[in-house]
Design an enzyme around this catalytic site. Structure first.
Site, mmCIF file in Angstrom:
data_model
loop_
_atom_site.group_PDB
_atom_site.id
_atom_site.type_symbol
_atom_site.label_atom_id
_atom_site.label_comp_id
_atom_site.label_asym_id
_atom_site.label_seq_id
_atom_site.Cartn_x
_atom_site.Cartn_y
_atom_site.Cartn_z
ATOM 1 N N CYS A 162 0.810 -1.227 0.000
ATOM 2 C CA CYS A 162 0.000 0.000 0.000
ATOM 3 C C CYS A 162 0.837 1.268 0.000
ATOM 4 C CB CYS A 162 -0.928 -0.001 1.203
ATOM 5 S SG CYS A 162 -1.764 -1.578 1.383
ATOM 6 N N PHE A 390 1.406 -2.797 4.559
ATOM 7 C CA PHE A 390 1.601 -4.113 5.158
ATOM 8 C C PHE A 390 3.083 -4.442 5.046
ATOM 9 C CE2 PHE A 390 -2.735 -6.474 4.680
ATOM 10 C CZ PHE A 390 -3.240 -5.717 5.707
#
Lengths: 402, 89
Positions: A162, A390
């Protein structure tokens, strides 16, 4: 050190297929998330997403191109065309050798993987199209972009889940600042809204079935989106000399690693990246008027992010505005930071702060000014854009008004 | 049937916690067994696979999953028993 400015922007996302339309949607607080229109959606538990509607590849590309361009590459090329047109740069001559492409994507050609796994596993075929590999590879979009516009300098793709786009744009910024390039085409793209792409996310049990409500006490998870945003970053003196319109200055960048957990965010890691971006940009905390939050709408991210912002900014945290536009366009995973940079440019250039829509109930653990539900007019001279991936990889950009 | 469900669920939790089945008491919380949020999501997946059921669980609201109470091993067993009855009945 060279100064770096943005002289072009383009996008395709669930809200609009250009920057003007996206800005309008941000101003209106419009939601681009809706029922997914994809194959086998009835076998999914999550049936919503920020999908790019009415996408017609034939309107943009010929048959030979379409067999080579996954959807994430198509989005990238159209966004790039808009950005380059706005910048007015032409890379055909010497400038092409001093300019490159750095893009972010987490999954690359996910639709191509999905379609061809279906062909061999589900349909039992023993043959796939010869261009499956060049179509699905993560760097396909960056390479096609370099070919399309004659960008012959440093070019590559970054995959940090992300945070991919923020890492990509940060590296492009550093390359120009250090004198390694005159201009860089940068941003990111993602197209994961297919059966396999959503099924994988379902497994983690962090997805919302109804809406993305960042910072709201009743938030219940993230909603995936798709699309791309591409920018032209340019050496300030170069842009100035040719009289280019400057959208904003890229002033600082920092990246940190939590070195802690593969999915849970860390307040310290996020705070170090935020503080690092301020330092790199030579900004005091109280000069920052707006932060485009990572704001995924998960329980864990939003409270951790608010705590990190409070730690870095102290009392000023209560005076600055922080919003998550993921509530409107969804979480574009590797492309998300690029689309979110548009909200930063809108804040600096137009003096309009994009809202966090879907906000219903205050959460004492997210008690900052999240610009709930309605856009706001405000003069801001410096902004940040957060991305926390993440794997604990954080990347924060700092922008200043041109 | 009921005790069969209990045995399977306890075995899944014990495996996740790297404990002996005998050490997984009904009143134990997952936290006390050392199972974190990822371990919980993995256990629920294992339960779904073992019983071929769908467990309504969203990691963003672990305390509000009224249909699936994860407060103790015993409550999980009870929740699985009712899901099995509902979905396989």
């Amino acid at each position: 050190m060279r100064r770096v400015v943005i002289t072009g922007a383009g996008t395709v996302n669930a809200l609009a297929q250009d920057v003007a339309g996206t800005f309008e949607a941000f101003r209106e607080g419009r939601c681009g998330i809706g029922e997914l229109d994809i194959r086998d959606v009835d076998r999914l538990a999550i049936k919503i997403g920020g999908q790019v509607r009415d996408w017609d590849p034939e309107a943009h590309f010929n048959r030979q191109q379409i067999v080579l361009y996954d959807r994430f590459t198509q989005f990238t090329l159209i966004a790039a065309k808009q950005a380059l047109a706005q910048s007015g740069l032409n890379f055909d001559g010497h400038l092409g050798y001093e300019s490159g492409v750095v893009l972010g994507t987490a999954g690359g050609g996910v639709n191509t993987w999905d379609d061809n796994y279906r062909a061999v596993y589900e349909e039992g075929k023993n043959r796939v199209h010869p261009f499956v590999v060049p179509k699905l590879m993560n760097n396909a979009a960056a390479s096609h972009l370099s070919m399309e516009f004659n960008l012959r300098g440093p070019s590559f793709t970054v995959a940090t889940a992300c945070a991919s786009s923020n890492h990509a744009m940060g590296l492009a910024f550093q390359m120009i600042r250090s004198g390694g390039a005159k201009a860089m085409v940068t941003g990111g793209s993602e197209s994961m809204l297919c059966f396999g792409g959503i099924k994988a996310w379902e497994g983690l049990r962090v997805m919302s079935k109804d809406a993305c409500r960042p910072f709201s006490a009743n938030r219940n998870g993230m909603v995936q989106g798709e699309g791309a945003a591409v920018f032209v970053f340019e050496d300030y003196d170069h842009a100035r000399a040719r009289g280019a319109e400057i959208l904003a200055e890229v002033a600082g960048f920092a990246m940190t690693s939590d070195a802690a957990d593969i999915v849970m965010p860390s307040k310290q890691g996020a705070a170090r990246a935020i503080a690092g971006a301020l330092r790199d940009a030579g900004l005091n905390g109280d000069q920052v008027g707006y932060i485009n939050a990572h704001g995924t709408g998960t329980a864990a991210n939003d409270k951790t992010e608010c705590a990190a912002v409070s730690d870095v900014f102290g009392h000023h945290a209560d005076r600055l505005m922080i919003s998550s536009t993921k509530s409107m366009h969804g979480h574009l995973i590797g492309g998300t930071g690029a689309v979110e940079l548009l909200a930063c440019i809108m804040a600096l250039k137009d003096g309009i702060i994009a809202p966090t829509i879907g906000y219903e109930e205050p959460d004492p653990e997210c008690s900052l000014d999240v610009v709930p539900n309605e856009a706001r007019e405000a003069e801001v001279s410096a902004v940040l854009s957060n991305a926390f991936a993440f794997g604990g990889l954080n990347a924060v950009l700092a922008l200043k008004r041109a | 049937m009921a005790s069969e469900v209990k045995d399977k669920v306890v075995a899944i939790i014990a495996e996740q916690a790297v404990l002996d089945v005998a050490d997984v008491k009904p009143e134990a919380t997952l936290e006390s067994l050392g199972i974190d949020s990822l371990g919980l999501v993995e256990s629920i997946f294992a339960i779904e696979e073992a019983f071929d059921i769908t467990v309504p669980f969203n990691a963003n609201e672990p305390d509000q999953n009224a249909e699936f109470d994860i407060s103790t091993v015993g409550s999980i067993v009870a929740a699985v028993e009712s899901l099995v009855a509902e979905q396989k009945g």
